[in-house]
Each structure stands twice: as C-alpha cells, then as structure tokens.
Design a protein around this motif. Structure first.
Motif, short mmCIF file in Angstrom:
data_model
loop_
_atom_site.label_atom_id
_atom_site.label_comp_id
_atom_site.label_asym_id
_atom_site.label_seq_id
_atom_site.Cartn_x
_atom_site.Cartn_y
_atom_site.Cartn_z
N GLU A 182 -11.00 -26.89 23.22
CA GLU A 182 -11.11 -26.72 24.66
C GLU A 182 -11.86 -27.91 25.26
OE1 GLU A 182 -12.91 -23.04 25.71
OE2 GLU A 182 -11.24 -21.83 24.98
N ASP A 183 -11.59 -28.19 26.52
CA ASP A 183 -12.27 -29.29 27.20
C ASP A 183 -13.78 -29.09 27.19
OD1 ASP A 183 -9.82 -30.32 27.68
OD2 ASP A 183 -9.80 -29.95 29.84
N ILE A 184 -14.50 -30.19 27.05
CA ILE A 184 -15.96 -30.14 27.06
C ILE A 184 -16.42 -29.97 28.51
CG2 ILE A 184 -18.08 -31.28 26.33
CD1 ILE A 184 -16.04 -30.73 24.08
N PRO A 185 -17.27 -28.99 28.81
CA PRO A 185 -17.76 -28.82 30.18
C PRO A 185 -18.45 -30.09 30.68
CG PRO A 185 -18.36 -26.93 28.83
CD PRO A 185 -17.81 -27.97 27.90
N ALA A 186 -18.31 -30.33 31.99
CA ALA A 186 -18.88 -31.56 32.57
C ALA A 186 -20.40 -31.56 32.49
CB ALA A 186 -18.43 -31.70 34.02
N ASN A 187 -21.03 -30.37 32.56
CA ASN A 187 -22.49 -30.31 32.47
C ASN A 187 -22.93 -30.23 31.01
OD1 ASN A 187 -21.38 -27.75 32.30
ND2 ASN A 187 -23.10 -26.75 33.32
N ASN A 188 -22.55 -31.27 30.29
CA ASN A 188 -22.82 -31.40 28.87
C ASN A 188 -23.21 -32.85 28.62
OD1 ASN A 188 -22.37 -31.66 25.95
ND2 ASN A 188 -21.40 -29.66 26.10
N SER A 189 -24.23 -33.07 27.81
CA SER A 189 -24.71 -34.44 27.57
C SER A 189 -23.76 -35.25 26.70
CB SER A 189 -26.10 -34.40 26.92
OG SER A 189 -27.04 -33.83 27.80
N ILE A 190 -22.92 -34.57 25.93
CA ILE A 190 -21.96 -35.27 25.06
C ILE A 190 -20.55 -34.86 25.49
CG2 ILE A 190 -21.31 -35.80 22.68
CD1 ILE A 190 -24.02 -34.50 21.86
N VAL A 191 -19.98 -35.61 26.42
CA VAL A 191 -18.64 -35.31 26.93
C VAL A 191 -17.66 -36.35 26.39
CG1 VAL A 191 -17.22 -35.06 29.00
CG2 VAL A 191 -19.60 -34.31 29.03
N PHE A 192 -16.59 -35.87 25.77
CA PHE A 192 -15.60 -36.79 25.19
C PHE A 192 -14.21 -36.18 25.33
CE2 PHE A 192 -17.30 -34.07 21.84
CZ PHE A 192 -16.16 -33.49 21.34
N GLU A 193 -13.19 -37.00 25.00
CA GLU A 193 -11.80 -36.53 25.05
C GLU A 193 -11.16 -36.54 23.67
OE1 GLU A 193 -10.36 -38.18 29.32
OE2 GLU A 193 -11.56 -39.50 28.07
N CYS A 194 -11.79 -37.26 22.74
CA CYS A 194 -11.28 -37.23 21.36
C CYS A 194 -12.43 -37.41 20.37
CB CYS A 194 -10.20 -38.27 21.14
SG CYS A 194 -10.64 -39.95 21.61
N LEU A 195 -12.26 -36.76 19.22
CA LEU A 195 -13.30 -36.73 18.19
C LEU A 195 -12.68 -37.21 16.88
CD1 LEU A 195 -16.26 -35.71 17.82
CD2 LEU A 195 -15.31 -33.48 17.22
N MET A 196 -13.38 -38.18 16.23
CA MET A 196 -12.83 -38.78 15.01
C MET A 196 -13.86 -38.76 13.88
SD MET A 196 -10.83 -41.95 16.84
CE MET A 196 -12.16 -42.22 18.01
N PRO A 197 -13.40 -38.83 12.63
CA PRO A 197 -14.32 -38.72 11.48
C PRO A 197 -15.29 -39.90 11.39
CG PRO A 197 -12.03 -38.37 10.80
CD PRO A 197 -11.99 -38.91 12.20
N TRP A 198 -16.47 -39.61 10.87
CA TRP A 198 -17.49 -40.65 10.67
C TRP A 198 -16.99 -41.67 9.64
CZ3 TRP A 198 -21.62 -42.03 13.31
CH2 TRP A 198 -22.51 -42.93 12.73
N GLU A 199 -16.22 -41.22 8.66
CA GLU A 199 -15.68 -42.13 7.65
C GLU A 199 -14.80 -43.21 8.28
OE1 GLU A 199 -15.95 -38.96 7.34
OE2 GLU A 199 -17.19 -38.70 5.54
N LEU A 200 -14.10 -42.86 9.34
CA LEU A 200 -13.28 -43.85 10.05
C LEU A 200 -14.17 -44.88 10.73
CD1 LEU A 200 -10.53 -44.89 11.05
CD2 LEU A 200 -10.70 -43.26 12.96
N PHE A 201 -15.30 -44.42 11.27
CA PHE A 201 -16.25 -45.34 11.90
C PHE A 201 -16.79 -46.34 10.87
CE2 PHE A 201 -20.66 -46.37 13.21
CZ PHE A 201 -20.39 -46.98 14.43
N GLU A 202 -17.13 -45.83 9.68
CA GLU A 202 -17.64 -46.71 8.63
C GLU A 202 -16.55 -47.66 8.13
OE1 GLU A 202 -21.24 -44.08 6.66
OE2 GLU A 202 -19.26 -44.00 5.74
N LYS A 203 -15.31 -47.17 8.12
CA LYS A 203 -14.19 -48.03 7.71
C LYS A 203 -14.01 -49.19 8.69
CE LYS A 203 -9.12 -47.84 7.30
NZ LYS A 203 -7.95 -46.95 7.43
N LYS A 204 -14.18 -48.92 9.98
CA LYS A 204 -14.03 -49.96 11.01
C LYS A 204 -15.29 -50.81 11.13
CE LYS A 204 -12.04 -48.78 14.92
NZ LYS A 204 -10.82 -49.59 14.92
N ASN A 205 -16.43 -50.24 10.73
CA ASN A 205 -17.71 -50.96 10.84
C ASN A 205 -18.45 -50.86 9.51
OD1 ASN A 205 -17.83 -51.33 14.00
ND2 ASN A 205 -17.28 -49.19 13.65
N PRO A 206 -18.12 -51.68 8.53
CA PRO A 206 -18.72 -51.59 7.19
C PRO A 206 -20.24 -51.66 7.19
CG PRO A 206 -16.83 -53.08 7.18
CD PRO A 206 -17.09 -52.74 8.61
#
Length: 789
Positions: A182-206
C-alpha cells in the motif's frame, strides 16, 4: 417546555437579524479557524504513528563531539544494525536502509523518476508495510528484485498485474517485481515509491560492504520485543562505537520513531524539542481564537440586556425560575452555535484546498472517523456552553420588580467584566502583531544576509547515467559555454543547498590529539569560484584543464580559523590516511542552515569520487527560457535515456526557510481572523456603551457638544482599554519572541518597531470599529432619546 423555549429562541434570533448574523459570523470564523488548526496539528502529531509496533520502534541516533559542541543525527555506519541485533538485549529486529533518493525506473518507454529506498529484509517487518500482492516473508531476500507501491505500480503498468514483470533501474539493472505494498502515508518520515534489497545497493556501491564504523551512510531502525527493555538497551548502546573502532568517541542512542518528526532538535546529545514547539503555538492559537469568539457572543448578548430585561421580568413575575431562564438562554446560545458549526464546516471544506496548497500537504476531513465527529461536536457544545454561560447567568439575575418599574439596571459589574474580556482580546491581538512582525523581520534579515555566493541566475543539473563519465562532463561544459546559454560551468559533489557529507577524519600539524572538528567535505570542479560567484581569499583553485590536483585540497575561512593556521596555503592536511596540500582559501558560503554560522569546509577535486550536480551560470544577456531550452537540449544529447533534472539554486535555497514561512503565514492568517473577531467584541461593547449613555449623549448635544466631541468621548474609554492591553501584551510578546529567536545564531536585534506597529494598529482598529457605531449615536436626534423624560 423545551418546545416553547425553542420557539422563543427562534423568535428572538429572527427578530434581531443583525445581532444574529454578527454572532453567527464570529462563532463560525472562530470554529472554522480552530478546526483547520486542529486538523493541521492532528496531521503533524500522527507522523510515524501508523505502524502496529510504533511505540516499540526506535531510530538510532549518533552523538559526535566536535567544534566544541555535540552534533546529533540519524546517520549511522553500515554495521550498526547487525551489531545492535546481536549485542543489544531485548532487540527483536534491527534494520539498515538508505534514505529516499530519486532514481530512474523504466518500463518500456515509460521512464519515471521515483523515490527509492534500499533496505534489508527487516525493514518491512519493523514498519509492517501492508502487502497487497507477493510474499512478505520472501521480501528483499533476493538481489535483483523490487517492491512497488500501489500507485507507482499503476503508473508503470497501468491495470496489468505487475508481479514477476521486470523494470530497469537507472538504465542498468533489470529487476523483477516481487511484491506490491500500500502507498506510504504522506505524514511519514520515510516516504518512497519503490523498495529494493540492500544487497543490490552493495552490488552497485562496493564501498558499502566494509564494516567502516567511521562512515555514517545509512539509517538504522530498531524494534524492541517490549518497552521494558528500553532502559537497558539504551544503556548498552553507550560505547558501541568505541567497542568496534579504537579512538571513536561517538555515542549512540535510541530515539523513539514516534518523536522523530516532532522532537528532532538536539542539544548536548539530548532531544530538546523541534516542530512540537510550533504545534504548541498553533494549539494555543486555536484555543484563543475560539475563546475570543465566545467572548464576543457574551459581549453582544449582554449589550442587548436592557431590551430583554422586561422579558425576564415578566417571565419571572408569572412564575419562571432562574433555572428555567438559564436554560432558555443556554438553549439560544447552543442553537446559534449549532448553526455556526454548520457554517464553519462549510468554511473549512472551502478553505482546505487553499491551505493544502499553501502548506504543501494533504489535510482532509475523515468523515468516517468517530474521533473527528466527537471532537467537532465537543467543540460546538463547549463553545455553546462557554459563550452562553455568562449572558445566561447575567440576564437571569434581573429583579422583576425593578425592571418592570423601568428602573435602571445596575450594570457596573457587567461593564467591568466586559472591559476585562476586551482587554484580554486585545492582549492576544497585540501579541500576535508583535510576534508576526518579529517573524517577518527575522525571515527578511536572514534571506537578505549575504550567503557568500550569488544564487541568482544559477541552476544545477543532476548528473545521471552517462553524464557521470568525466569526458562527458567536460564535453557538456564546453557545449554549454559555446552555446551562449551559460557563461560559466562547474561541478559539485552534492546539491549546493543540501546538508550532509561531513567528516572528522582531518588532521594537521599542531592539532591537539583530543580535539575533534567536524568538516563539511565537498568535491568541486574547475572554475568553481567564478561560476557560483564567491571569492578566493588567498592561493589558487583547482585546475580546470588537468587532473594534476588529485593530492590537493582547499579550505574555507571557517576551517582556517578553527585549525588556527597562520599560513594556510601550502599546509599539509591529512585527509583520512592521505596526506594532501592546501592550495587555497575560499570565502565562507552557506550550504547548510542560513541561521547558523558557516561550518568548516574542506574541498577536493570532484573527479576523485564523481560529481553529483553540474552548476551553470546562465548568460544574463540571453533570454532565460531560450537558455533553459538550449541547456535541456544539450543535456539530452549527452544522456538521452534520463529526463533532465535541473532546478534554480535560489528556489532550492528558499526551502531552508519553509518552517519559518509556514509559521509566519499561518500566524498572519489566523492572527488576522483573531483580530477581526476581536473587532466584533469591540463592536459589542460599543453597542452596550452607546445604549447605556444615549440619554447622556443627547443632553450633551442639546448643550452644544459636536459630533467630534461625542466621538472623542466614546472612543476615549476604548483607547484606554487598548493601551492597557498593549502594556500587558508587550512583556509577553518579548518573552515569546526572545525564546523563539534564541534558536538562531544569526538573528535580528530587538527594536521598538514591532511594538509601535502593534499599538498603532490596535488603536486604529479600535477607533474605526467603535466609530462605526458611535457615529450613528452621535448623529442621532436627541429628541428621540429625551422625549419621554
């Protein structure tokens, strides 16, 4: 009996249409203002409280001593989550994630910039996102996968089922859609439209794989099994940095996520408030506006006391008790309050779109909420009872024999109470005028204070895709200048108006071993000084034509002063583990808060770790629209796969004043409503005084008094009341504004101007309001008032 009282109430309200309309208007504006402010306060109060276990969820904050004070922020090292999960007692889940960042998501020809977050598998468990499709237990366990919000999935795929379909991230990584939430409510400190794995972040940023406790690069959230573990868990957090990195003096603490938005200000490593102070002001404002509206009802009701005295006398003479009369008058006030409530409801619905646009939020009435309807009805009952209580008790106290004989009602006590109420109203009005003036002066002062560079005609373009290649950047810079759209171009490692990117890993000859200084660190390109319009104090800047300065740095004035360098040019600076030479000193310029002193900054060539933005100085001799169109065209030539992301620096800089602008705007609007309602109160007192003194005024006119003399006589008393109100208001306003200003290092000095403005405006408002009624009385034929004598 109720039916009879209701008929009498209707008859009285209909007979006195002008009185009824004034009361309706005052109460409706008061109720509507109160409701809008309460809706805003409720919206802000509900931040980060939507989660099932919000009361057990905490943000890990870091306290770091530097520059003689303690800095606190919700940025932590990558290994923090694992360490907390394993070593801290009572922890159920610990998660690390990035903060939301714009990234390009592509499906076919559909390319959309979306706020994206990289996180481990525990984040959805902590914040219990509601999965509408996909398996929550398998979420974020893969590498090339992605979770979409419902509205974003619809933007990408329309009505198709997105599960197991692929999207492309930044035109590079193919990701499979594994779930929809479900959409993240606007009155939320962490608002996003897509969520991806941390492993992908490490893959892109060794670089993110290492256990570097000196690199604060992520958000860490912790959920406890039970809040009984909180005290022990927070105690165990102390020394966590020192235990994992020798010499690291930073400390960690758990800050409740439910307080993250409202209590974000820290002093000496402890939460001291934040936006909650603003909400307290708005709550007080809502209560005072409603109270002023109630006072007006009292004033206007008792102003008509003589007209209803005989009614009360007759009803008492035929057997009515005081209790029944009190019920009659309370019924009238409640009925008019209910009518005002309906009108207020309409006013709120009409005004909400405007306030949503003004505040850039989505306030709305939840018609299905029992809390909303209970609050709304409670406000109306409270208003009806408070507004009608004094008139009911006062009017029902008349003695029937005296009023039926035509004797004068003793009104001295009434007048004194009414005058006190009017003084209270204008105390509030004068306070608002002073506070609003000070907010405006402070905002104007900081906006006009030199920031160290020229932000006009300056734009920044986000570096995306192929633009990140050094050769492409150099080509773009050359094309922009050659086109005539730009006079100068440079690069910067971060948005020039944003915070972040700092380090304490700087040392130099003469530095005390126990001294810790926090430096903002930024990468800059060639021609940086000229492009942004700042000044080189001494030395030189980095070469624009070669890469021979890879072991060179530059400092700002604040850094030189903090480091106590007598000869900064040529000084050896140890940056991390690398020795570098300082080649120049740049004039201080603002990149963080415009209200605080410029922090020490160290600059390095942006090609060392890549530029984040291209900064362009527009050609002043060319049409802006033409220049922007040309810039967009050239950027698209270099990187056709990304939409151009550019913005004016001065517009971005304006965002730094958002909270103060909001406070000033709402204070202006609702302060104006409060003053308007206060004017109705004065009108009520003027009506009362004119009715009480009409024979006196007539005798004075017969004896030769002019209209001006009569107006002076009637206004004199009100000016005294306003003067007394200002004398009371000024110390209160000084205390309030002085406390507010104390949060800023750069602030205005107190002057007499806001106080002069307050007393001048309040006197003008009082005289104009009273004169509307007084002129009518002063010009009346004295024969009409005296013919029965």
């Amino acid at each position: 009996m109720f039916k009879l009282n209701f008929k009498i109430a209707l008859r009285n309200l209909w007979k006195n249409k002008g009185f009824t309309l004034i009361n309706l208007g005052g109460l409706a504006i008061g109720l509507a203002s109160c409701m809008v402010l309460l809706l805003y306060v409720s919206y802000e109060w509900s931040y980060d409280k939507q989660y099932t276990n919000a009361d057990k969820t905490y943000v890990v904050y870091q306290n770091a001593a530097a520059n003689g004070k303690t800095f606190s922020w919700a940025w932590t090292p990558n290994p923090m989550a694992k360490e907390v999960a394993v070593k801290i007692q009572g922890v159920k889940y610990a998660s690390h994630s990035t903060y939301p960042n714009p990234m390009l998501i592509t499906v076919g020809e559909n390319k959309i910039k979306a706020r994206a977050v990289f996180a481990d598998q525990y984040l959805p468990k902590i914040l219990d996102y509601r999965f509408t499709k996909g398996n929550p237990e398998q979420a974020l366990k893969g590498v090339n996968t992605i979770i979409l919000t419902e509205s974003f999935a619809k933007k990408l795929f329309g009505d198709e089922d997105p599960i197991n379909k692929t999207v492309k991230l930044d035109n590079q990584d193919l990701l499979k859609v594994e779930a929809i939430i479900e959409d993240i409510p606007a009155n939320n400190s962490i608002v996003f439209e897509c969520l991806m794995p941390w492993e992908l972040f490490e893959k892109k940023n060794p670089w993110a794989k290492g256990n570097n406790w000196g690199n604060n690069m992520c958000l860490t959230l912790v959920q406890l099994k039970d809040n009984n573990f909180f005290a022990q868990a927070n105690a165990d957090m102390e020394g966590i940095y020192k235990r994992n990195q020798s010499g690291n003096t930073a400390e960690a603490l758990l800050h409740p996520i439910t307080k993250w938005h409202l209590y974000s200000d820290f002093q000496n490593g402890k939460s001291v408030g934040g936006k909650i102070e603003q909400l307290k002001i708005f709550l007080l404002l809502a209560f005072c506006i409603l109270l002023i509206a109630c006072v007006n009802f009292m004033n206007l009701s008792t102003a008509r006391s003589e007209r209803r005295a005989k009614e009360v006398g007759i009803r008492k003479a035929i057997g009515s008790t005081r209790k029944s009369l009190v019920g009659q008058f309370l019924l009238e006030s409640t009925f008019i309050t209910l009518l005002s409530g309906v009108l207020a409801f309409i006013l709120v619905e009409i005004s909400l779109p405007y306030f949503n646009n003004l505040l850039n939020i989505q306030l709305q009435i939840d018609y299905g909420s029992i809390v909303f309807w209970a609050t709304f009805l409670g406000l109306m009952v409270f208003t009806g009872f408070i507004a009608g209580s004094y008139p009911a008790l006062y009017l029902s106290s008349f003695e029937p024999i005296k009023v039926l004989k035509g004797l004068k009602i003793k009104s001295d006590s009434s007048v004194s109470v009414r005058k006190v109420l009017v003084v209270v109203q204008f105390v509030f009005a004068a306070c608002l005028i002073v506070c609003t003036s000070v907010i405006y002066q402070q905002l104007t002062y900081v906006k006009n204070k030199p920031i160290g560079y020229d932000k006009s005609n300056l734009i920044q373009i986000a570096v995306q895709g192929k633009m990140g290649d050094d050769s492409k950047l150099e080509l773009l810079k050359a094309l922009l200048v050659k086109s005539g759209a730009a006079t100068d171009v440079t690069t910067f490692s971060k948005d020039i108006t944003e915070n972040g990117n700092n380090t304490t890993s700087i040392s130099w000859e003469g530095k005390s071993p126990n001294e810790s200084i926090l430096f903002n660190n930024r990468g800059i390109g060639g021609d940086f000084i000229k492009t942004i319009g700042t000044e080189l104090i001494i030395g030189r800047e980095f070469s624009a034509t070669s890469k021979n300065d890879s072991n060179k740095v530059m400092l700002n004035e604040a850094a030189v002063k903090m480091m106590r360098l007598k000869n900064p040019v040529g000084a050896t600076i140890t940056y991390g583990d690398t020795k570098m030479i300082n080649v120049g000193v740049v004039k201080d310029f603002v990149v963080e808060s415009a209200y605080q002193r410029v922090a020490p900054m160290i600059f390095y060539p942006s090609y060392l770790d890549g530029a984040a933005v291209v900064i362009v100085r527009l050609n002043p001799n060319q049409n802006i629209s033409t220049s922007l169109a040309k810039i967009d065209e050239l950027v698209k030539q270099i990187e056709p796969d990304y939409p151009v992301n550019r913005k004016f620096v001065d517009e971005s800089f304006e965002q730094k004043f958002q909270d103060e602008k909001l406070l000033g705007t709402l204070s202006n609007w609702f302060g104006g409503f409060a003053i308007f309602i206060s004017c109705l109160g004065l009108l009520g007192l003027a009506l009362f005084m004119a009715e009480q003194r009409k024979k006196e005024i007539s005798i004075r006119k017969v004896l030769g008094a002019s209209t001006a003399n009569i107006l002076t006589l009637l206004n004199k008393d009100f000016i005294k009341l306003v003067g007394i109100a200002n004398l009371i208001a000024f110390p209160l306003a000084y205390i309030i504004t002085n406390k507010w200003l104390s949060a800023f290092e750069y602030r205005i000095s107190f002057s007499a101007m806001p106080f002069i403005a307050a007393i001048t405006l309040s006197v003008i408002i009082a005289v104009l309001t009273v004169s509307i009624q007084s002129v009518k009385v002063a010009k009346a034929n004295p024969v009409d008032a005296l013919k029965y004598e």
